[in-house]
Design a protein around this motif. Structure first.
Motif, PDB file in Angstrom:
ATOM      1  N   MET A 164      41.711  61.471  -3.177  1.00 20.00           N
ATOM      2  CA  MET A 164      42.472  62.265  -2.224  1.00 20.00           C
ATOM      3  C   MET A 164      41.589  63.274  -1.501  1.00 20.00           C
ATOM      4  O   MET A 164      41.600  63.365  -0.265  1.00 20.00           O
ATOM      5  CB  MET A 164      43.604  62.989  -2.974  1.00 20.00           C
ATOM      6  N   VAL A 165      40.786  64.016  -2.265  1.00 19.93           N
ATOM      7  CA  VAL A 165      39.918  65.034  -1.663  1.00 19.93           C
ATOM      8  C   VAL A 165      38.849  64.382  -0.791  1.00 19.93           C
ATOM      9  O   VAL A 165      38.537  64.872   0.301  1.00 19.93           O
ATOM     10  CB  VAL A 165      39.285  65.901  -2.766  1.00 19.93           C
ATOM     11  N   THR A 166      38.294  63.269  -1.243  1.00 22.72           N
ATOM     12  CA  THR A 166      37.251  62.597  -0.467  1.00 22.72           C
ATOM     13  C   THR A 166      37.800  62.070   0.858  1.00 22.72           C
ATOM     14  O   THR A 166      37.189  62.257   1.917  1.00 22.72           O
ATOM     15  CB  THR A 166      36.645  61.438  -1.279  1.00 22.72           C
ATOM     16  N   LEU A 167      38.951  61.407   0.817  1.00 21.08           N
ATOM     17  CA  LEU A 167      39.532  60.859   2.039  1.00 21.08           C
ATOM     18  C   LEU A 167      39.922  61.967   3.016  1.00 21.08           C
ATOM     19  O   LEU A 167      39.717  61.839   4.234  1.00 21.08           O
ATOM     20  CB  LEU A 167      40.747  59.997   1.707  1.00 21.08           C
ATOM     21  N   LEU A 168      40.470  63.057   2.497  1.00 19.92           N
ATOM     22  CA  LEU A 168      40.834  64.160   3.380  1.00 19.92           C
ATOM     23  C   LEU A 168      39.603  64.827   3.971  1.00 19.92           C
ATOM     24  O   LEU A 168      39.624  65.276   5.129  1.00 19.92           O
ATOM     25  CB  LEU A 168      41.680  65.184   2.621  1.00 19.92           C
ATOM     26  N   SER A 169      38.513  64.893   3.217  1.00 19.30           N
ATOM     27  CA  SER A 169      37.275  65.471   3.736  1.00 19.30           C
ATOM     28  C   SER A 169      36.697  64.607   4.850  1.00 19.30           C
ATOM     29  O   SER A 169      36.239  65.120   5.882  1.00 19.30           O
ATOM     30  CB  SER A 169      36.256  65.641   2.607  1.00 19.30           C
ATOM     31  N   VAL A 170      36.727  63.300   4.649  1.00 21.66           N
ATOM     32  CA  VAL A 170      36.227  62.392   5.686  1.00 21.66           C
ATOM     33  C   VAL A 170      37.118  62.457   6.922  1.00 21.66           C
ATOM     34  O   VAL A 170      36.636  62.397   8.060  1.00 21.66           O
ATOM     35  CB  VAL A 170      36.152  60.955   5.132  1.00 21.66           C
ATOM     36  N   THR A 171      38.421  62.608   6.711  1.00 19.23           N
ATOM     37  CA  THR A 171      39.343  62.733   7.845  1.00 19.23           C
ATOM     38  C   THR A 171      39.063  64.001   8.639  1.00 19.23           C
ATOM     39  O   THR A 171      39.068  63.981   9.881  1.00 19.23           O
ATOM     40  CB  THR A 171      40.792  62.741   7.347  1.00 19.23           C
ATOM     41  N   THR A 225      30.735  68.224   2.485  1.00 15.29           N
ATOM     42  CA  THR A 225      30.928  67.238   3.547  1.00 15.29           C
ATOM     43  C   THR A 225      30.968  67.882   4.924  1.00 15.29           C
ATOM     44  O   THR A 225      30.348  67.389   5.869  1.00 15.29           O
ATOM     45  CB  THR A 225      32.232  66.452   3.311  1.00 15.29           C
ATOM     46  N   LEU A 226      31.685  69.005   5.049  1.00  9.93           N
ATOM     47  CA  LEU A 226      31.867  69.656   6.341  1.00  9.93           C
ATOM     48  C   LEU A 226      30.715  70.610   6.616  1.00  9.93           C
ATOM     49  O   LEU A 226      30.421  71.496   5.807  1.00  9.93           O
ATOM     50  CB  LEU A 226      33.198  70.416   6.369  1.00  9.93           C
ATOM     51  N   SER A 227      30.085  70.455   7.756  1.00 14.32           N
ATOM     52  CA  SER A 227      28.930  71.282   8.111  1.00 14.32           C
ATOM     53  C   SER A 227      29.320  72.670   8.591  1.00 14.32           C
ATOM     54  O   SER A 227      28.455  73.519   8.789  1.00 14.32           O
ATOM     55  CB  SER A 227      28.109  70.583   9.205  1.00 14.32           C
ATOM     56  N   ILE A 228      30.619  72.906   8.799  1.00 17.80           N
ATOM     57  CA  ILE A 228      31.051  74.199   9.310  1.00 17.80           C
ATOM     58  C   ILE A 228      31.113  75.255   8.212  1.00 17.80           C
ATOM     59  O   ILE A 228      31.324  76.430   8.490  1.00 17.80           O
ATOM     60  CB  ILE A 228      32.439  74.077   9.971  1.00 17.80           C
ATOM     61  N   VAL A 229      30.914  74.860   6.970  1.00 16.38           N
ATOM     62  CA  VAL A 229      30.971  75.789   5.847  1.00 16.38           C
ATOM     63  C   VAL A 229      29.627  76.485   5.726  1.00 16.38           C
ATOM     64  O   VAL A 229      28.564  75.867   5.851  1.00 16.38           O
ATOM     65  CB  VAL A 229      31.322  75.042   4.542  1.00 16.38           C
TER      66      VAL A 229
END
Length: 257
Positions: free
Chosen positions: A61-68, A7-11
Motif C-alpha cells: 500500500m505504501v509503495t504503490l501510493l508513493s509511486v503514485t 521515494t519523493l525528492s521533495i522531502v
C-alpha cells in the motif's frame, strides 16, 4: 515508514534522517519482540500468516501510493502506469456513498481538480489493496486450516494482552471481541471521512497538499479497517478452535480445563 520519504525528492534531508532513525528503532523493537522468549505486545507472532499478510499489505500500500505521488512530481513510465491503474481502480469503486467517495469529499469544494483526482486515485489503490489482502487472508486461513495446522496454539504467546482467567467464558469473550473488531473494521472507512470533514468544517479545511500527509492519511484510512477485519477473523477462529477442543474433550468423557 521510510519508503515515501526516500521515494519523493521533495522531502528535505533532515526529514529523511529523522524518518530513517524512527524506522531503525521500529525495526529494532520488532526484532527484539520476535526474538524474546516471553510475549510482549505483538499478537500472533507464532501463528503465521497473520502478521505476514498484514506486513505485505502495508508495504504494498505504501509503495504503490508513493509511486503514485511520484507520478505527479517526477513522471516516469512506471509511475504513470501505476497512476493510470490506480485511476481505473478508483473509478470502479467510486460509487455514491462508497468509502472512496466519502474520502474524496473531505477536500474543500474549491480544491483543484488535480488534487481531487490524486486523492481519488490514492484512495482507490489503497482500498483495493486492502480488499485483496483481506480476501487472500481469508482464503489462506481456510486452505491451511489455521490455526489448527500450526500444531499446538499458545493463547498466551499469540494473544499476550488477553487475560483468559478474567471475566466471563473465554469463548464468549473471544467471540465478542471478534465481532467488535469486524464491526469496527467495517464502519471505520465510512466514519473516518465523516469525522475528518466535521473537523475541517469546524476548525480548518483539510487540503492534503503535502504528498506525505496524503500517503499516510490514505494508508491509515485503508489499512486500519483491514487489520481490524483480519484480527476479528483470527480471534473468531481461535474461539471456534477452543470450542471444538472442549467438544472433543466432552465426547471423550473428559472435563475441560
Amino acid at each position: 515508514m521510510s519508503i515515501p520519504s526516500l521515494t519523493l525528492s521533495i522531502v528535505s534531508d533532515d526529514s529523511i534522517q529523522i524518518v530513517a532513525l524512527v524506522s531503525f528503532f521500529a525495526a529494532a523493537i520488532t526484532f527484539f519482540e520476535y526474538a524474546a522468549v516471553y510475549p510482549g505486545l505483538i499478537e500472533f507472532r507464532d501463528a503465521p500468516p497473520y502478521n505476514r499478510v498484514r506486513f505485505i499489505a502495508l508495504f504494498a500500500m505504501v509503495t504503490l501510493l508513493s509511486v503514485t505521488a511520484l507520478a505527479q512530481v517526477e513522471p516516469s513510465t512506471l509511475s504513470q502506469f501505476v497512476y493510470v491503474l490506480g485511476a481505473m481502480m478508483a473509478r470502479s469503486v467510486d460509487i455514491p456513498y462508497s468509502p472512496v467517495r466519502l474520502l474524496v469529499l473531505i477536500l474543500p469544494e474549491d480544491a483543484p481538480a488535480a488534487r481531487i483526482e490524486a486523492l481519488r486515485t490514492a484512495a482507490g489503490i489503497a482500498y483495493m489493496t486492502a480488499l485483496i489482502a483481506l480476501g487472500y487472508f481469508v482464503v489462506m486461513i481456510r486452505a491451511l486450516g489455521w490455526p489448527k495446522a500450526q500444531g499446538s496454539f499458545n493463547v498466551w504467546v499469540n494473544l499476550p494482552t488477553f487475560e483468559p482467567t478474567a471475566g466471563a467464558d473465554v469463548v464468549e469473550r473471544l467471540r465478542r471481541d471478534a465481532w467488535f473488531n469486524i464491526s469496527l473494521g467495517f464502519l471505520l472507512p465510512f466514519l473516518v471521512p465523516v469525522v475528518i470533514k466535521a473537523v475541517s468544517v469546524s476548525i480548518s479545511p483539510v487540503t492534503l497538499d503535502n504528498p506525505l500527509t496524503m500517503i499516510w492519511t490514505v494508508t491509515a484510512w485503508a489499512f486500519l479497517p483491514a487489520s481490524l477485519f483480519m484480527r476479528g477473523i483470527a480471534v473468531g477462529r481461535i474461539a471456534q478452535m477452543i470450542e471444538d477442543k472442549r467438544r472433543e474433550a466432552g465426547a471423550a468423557g473428559l472435563l475441560p480445563a
